[in-house]
Scaffold this motif. Structure first.
Motif, mmCIF file in Angstrom:
data_model
loop_
_atom_site.group_PDB
_atom_site.id
_atom_site.type_symbol
_atom_site.label_atom_id
_atom_site.label_comp_id
_atom_site.label_asym_id
_atom_site.label_seq_id
_atom_site.Cartn_x
_atom_site.Cartn_y
_atom_site.Cartn_z
ATOM 1 N N ASN A 110 0.843 -1.193 0.000
ATOM 2 C CA ASN A 110 0.000 0.000 0.000
ATOM 3 C C ASN A 110 0.878 1.242 0.000
ATOM 4 N N ILE A 111 0.242 2.405 -0.120
ATOM 5 C CA ILE A 111 0.980 3.654 -0.264
ATOM 6 C C ILE A 111 1.721 4.026 1.017
ATOM 7 N N ALA A 112 1.181 3.670 2.174
ATOM 8 C CA ALA A 112 1.844 3.997 3.444
ATOM 9 C C ALA A 112 3.177 3.272 3.560
ATOM 10 N N TRP A 113 3.169 1.979 3.256
ATOM 11 C CA TRP A 113 4.412 1.210 3.292
ATOM 12 C C TRP A 113 5.407 1.732 2.265
ATOM 13 N N LEU A 114 4.919 2.087 1.111
ATOM 14 C CA LEU A 114 5.808 2.587 0.070
ATOM 15 C C LEU A 114 6.493 3.879 0.517
ATOM 16 N N ASP A 115 5.747 4.794 1.146
ATOM 17 C CA ASP A 115 6.333 6.041 1.621
ATOM 18 C C ASP A 115 7.410 5.783 2.673
ATOM 19 N N VAL A 116 7.134 4.876 3.601
ATOM 20 C CA VAL A 116 8.114 4.555 4.648
ATOM 21 C C VAL A 116 9.376 3.959 4.028
ATOM 22 N N LEU A 117 9.192 3.047 3.089
ATOM 23 C CA LEU A 117 10.338 2.403 2.454
ATOM 24 C C LEU A 117 11.134 3.377 1.587
ATOM 25 N N ARG A 118 10.452 4.360 1.012
ATOM 26 C CA ARG A 118 11.183 5.374 0.252
ATOM 27 C C ARG A 118 12.075 6.203 1.184
ATOM 28 N N ALA A 119 11.619 6.448 2.413
ATOM 29 C CA ALA A 119 12.462 7.141 3.387
ATOM 30 C C ALA A 119 13.690 6.305 3.731
ATOM 31 N N VAL A 120 13.481 4.993 3.916
ATOM 32 C CA VAL A 120 14.604 4.088 4.186
ATOM 33 C C VAL A 120 15.576 4.094 3.011
ATOM 34 N N GLN A 121 15.042 4.079 1.804
ATOM 35 C CA GLN A 121 15.878 4.120 0.613
ATOM 36 C C GLN A 121 16.714 5.404 0.573
ATOM 37 N N GLY A 122 16.123 6.527 0.988
ATOM 38 C CA GLY A 122 16.855 7.786 1.026
ATOM 39 C C GLY A 122 17.979 7.771 2.046
ATOM 40 N N ILE A 123 17.737 7.150 3.212
ATOM 41 C CA ILE A 123 18.788 7.021 4.226
ATOM 42 C C ILE A 123 19.971 6.234 3.665
ATOM 43 N N ALA A 124 19.664 5.135 2.999
ATOM 44 C CA ALA A 124 20.728 4.321 2.404
ATOM 45 C C ALA A 124 21.469 5.074 1.310
ATOM 46 N N ALA A 125 20.736 5.849 0.518
ATOM 47 C CA ALA A 125 21.361 6.621 -0.546
ATOM 48 C C ALA A 125 22.320 7.661 0.018
ATOM 49 N N ALA A 126 21.931 8.318 1.119
ATOM 50 C CA ALA A 126 22.806 9.311 1.757
ATOM 51 C C ALA A 126 24.094 8.661 2.243
ATOM 52 N N THR A 127 23.967 7.488 2.847
ATOM 53 C CA THR A 127 25.149 6.775 3.343
ATOM 54 C C THR A 127 26.072 6.388 2.203
ATOM 55 N N ALA A 128 25.500 5.885 1.107
ATOM 56 C CA ALA A 128 26.301 5.468 -0.034
ATOM 57 C C ALA A 128 27.027 6.638 -0.676
ATOM 58 N N LEU A 129 26.320 7.736 -0.901
ATOM 59 C CA LEU A 129 26.922 8.878 -1.584
ATOM 60 C C LEU A 129 27.988 9.546 -0.719
ATOM 61 N N ALA A 130 27.723 9.717 0.574
ATOM 62 C CA ALA A 130 28.703 10.352 1.453
ATOM 63 C C ALA A 130 29.967 9.503 1.568
ATOM 64 N N GLY A 131 29.794 8.203 1.763
ATOM 65 C CA GLY A 131 30.961 7.332 1.867
ATOM 66 C C GLY A 131 31.737 7.250 0.566
ATOM 67 N N GLY A 132 31.018 7.145 -0.561
ATOM 68 C CA GLY A 132 31.686 7.055 -1.855
ATOM 69 C C GLY A 132 32.413 8.330 -2.221
ATOM 70 N N SER A 133 31.803 9.497 -1.982
ATOM 71 C CA SER A 133 32.439 10.776 -2.304
ATOM 72 C C SER A 133 33.694 10.988 -1.464
ATOM 73 N N ALA A 134 33.611 10.681 -0.178
ATOM 74 C CA ALA A 134 34.778 10.837 0.687
ATOM 75 C C ALA A 134 35.887 9.865 0.301
#
Length: 524
Positions: A110-134
């Protein structure tokens, strides 16, 4: 003869090191490629997800904003974590978590789960980009480091350029869930490609992590975005919405106080004394309003208001983003004759001209093409886009690379998330102003759904009161006023960037390697 031959060959260790650097760069750029793909793909998929899972206009807004908010608000804390606990470790865990979250999103019920998982995906993306750039900042030095980060910026441009059309093709032939599965596949490939060849590094002077600073900063962005998105839903006099915005200001005050008192802050506030540092941070903010917000607004207009299919909308969006593959290289060449500040300011002014052209095209005119104005906007934005990554990595000593990339990436992504929330609220407000007087009962709901391009929901409420053509006209008038606002922000940013980044920034485009890239405290 043998001695001469040996002398002419490069040392084996140097060759192996160069090959390893190339693989690491390829892996980080591949990971950076799928991040904008996930962002733009989510926007293109929103109308289809709405038909499949349903959901209110606010819940549909969070498909994009949940990802952008968690991504932007956690980039700076992730950069500090990379310095303290290891750049390789952060990159690997981020890409792995991003891939796993993408697979789970593909099965969201459902849309509620999708929104929550998109937030989790964003957290992972931030970790990947910050670690990779550094990690890149540790692998490369001097001109090579500037070129590596320029390639990283180009990878973002490629993801933005082809994201809409790839998402459209996948959605049309395999459904919206396949789009997230493809992101998981690419992320896994990047993980296998780069992590075995990436060396671990960390800041030896880094102490305990600034948790209070991270929480207050994340709270600032989260509460502000939530409050802005809530305004069109609960009304412009809503105590709840303004309370959230007030809470964000309070959290920001806490953040500033914490950073001033912390011995090793996540954000070194003293850097903001230097005009060139402030000018660099202005660039991603400027491009958010002349470029990134269109990546959200235009697919909703093309699919929801003009009635095009996903593939057609994606092909149209290529005109906006394809210059990102070419203009960064042209911008780098132009720095031989002009400063990066002047080139960036000129690019923003070109983008403003493209925005004005776009404002003249009515969505009810199906014969008019958007390709011309979108191409001009993309060309103009591509000039600062190709320079700002190289400028940003030069602003602090090498051992604080995680903080530097975290600050810049946060200004970029958090600025984009806030810009998207602001323009979405403004578009809804402008639509309310232009709706006919005979729409009263469903006025707010009509404006919200129309701003999201959900014409089906709008027609179910007010079809007996006003016809579809009139609604398209209302949307066109509101969209035009919104573009005027974007032009104002873009021109103002061009003036500020040209002022703060003048001829003095030429050293940064060449890759500053000193401990004080800004000069002494007495420098202007």
């Amino acid at each position: 003869m043998e001695t001469t031959l040996k002398a002419s060959l490069p040392p084996p260790s140097h060759t192996a090191s160069s090959r390893g650097q190339a693989w690491v760069l390829a892996a980080v750029c591949l990971a950076a490629l799928i991040l904008p793909l996930s962002f733009t793909g989510g926007v293109v998929a929103t109308p289809t997800i709405s038909r499949d899972l349903g959901g209110s206009s606010l819940a549909l807004n969070w498909i994009t904003n949940a990802f952008m908010l968690s991504f932007g608000s956690l980039l700076m804390p992730a950069g500090a974590l990379a310095d303290a606990f290891g750049r390789k470790r952060l990159f690997a865990s981020g890409v792995l978590a991003f891939s796993i979250a993408s697979v789970i999103i593909a099965w969201a019920p459902n849309i509620a789960w999708l929104d929550v998982l998109r937030a989790v995906q964003g957290i992972a993306a931030a970790t990947a980009l910050a670690g990779g750039s550094a990690a890149l900042a540790q692998e490369f030095d001097g001109i090579a480091r500037t070129r590596a980060f320029s390639l990283l910026g180009t990878s973002f441009g490629a993801g933005l350029a082809f994201g809409p059309v790839l998402a459209g093709l996948l959605i049309e032939h395999e459904g919206w869930r396949s789009m997230f599965l493809s992101s998981a596949f690419v992320g896994t490939f990047a993980l296998l490609l780069g992590v075995p060849r990436m060396r671990e590094s960390r800041d030896p002077d880094a102490m305990r992590f600034d948790w209070l600073g991270a929480v207050s900063f994340t709270g600032t962005l989260g509460l502000f975005t939530w409050g802005v998105l809530q305004l069109p839903t609960s009304g412009w006099s809503s105590f709840q919405a303004w309370g959230l915005i007030g809470g964000s200001l309070l959290a920001f005050a806490v953040f500033l106080r914490v950073e001033r008192r912390t011995h090793r802050p996540m954000l070194d506030l003293s850097l903001f004394r230097y005009p060139r540092f402030v000018g660099v941070q202005m660039l991603p903010v400027a491009t958010s309003y002349c470029y990134v917000v269109l990546l959200v607004l235009l697919p909703l207009r093309l699919i929801g208001i003009e009635g095009r299919n996903e593939v057609s909308a994606g092909l149209t969006m290529i005109a906006l983003s394809i210059p990102m593959l070419v203009m960064p290289s042209i911008a780098a060449v132009l720095t031989r004759w002009a400063s990066a500040g002047k080139i960036s300011a000129a690019g923003l002014l070109i983008a403003a001209l493209g925005l004005f052209w776009l404002s003249c095209i009515d969505p009810s005119n199906r014969q008019a093409s958007l390709l011309g104005p979108l191409l001009v906007i993309g060309v103009g934005t591509g000039l600062p886009w190709g320079l700002m990554d190289g400028l940003a990595v030069s602003v602090v000593p090498k051992e604080r690379a995680g903080m530097a990339t975290g600050i810049f990436s946060t200004a970029r992504v958090a600025g984009e998330g806030m810009a998207i929330a602001i323009v979405s609220a403004l578009l809804t407000l402008f639509i309310q102003f232009h709706l006919p007087e005979n729409i009263s009962t469903w006025r707010v709901a009509t404006a919200r759904h129309l701003a999201m391009g959900d014409m089906v929901a709008v027609e179910s409420h007010v079809l007996d009161t006003v016809n579809t053509n009139a609604l398209v006209t209302v949307y066109g008038e509101a969209f035009q006023w919104l573009i005027y606002f974007l032009i104002l922000i873009t021109v103002f940013s061009a003036i500020v960037v040209g002022w703060l980044l003048g001829d003095q920034d030429r050293q940064h485009t060449d890759g500053c390697q000193t401990d004080n890239c800004f000069g002494s405290d007495n420098d202007p």
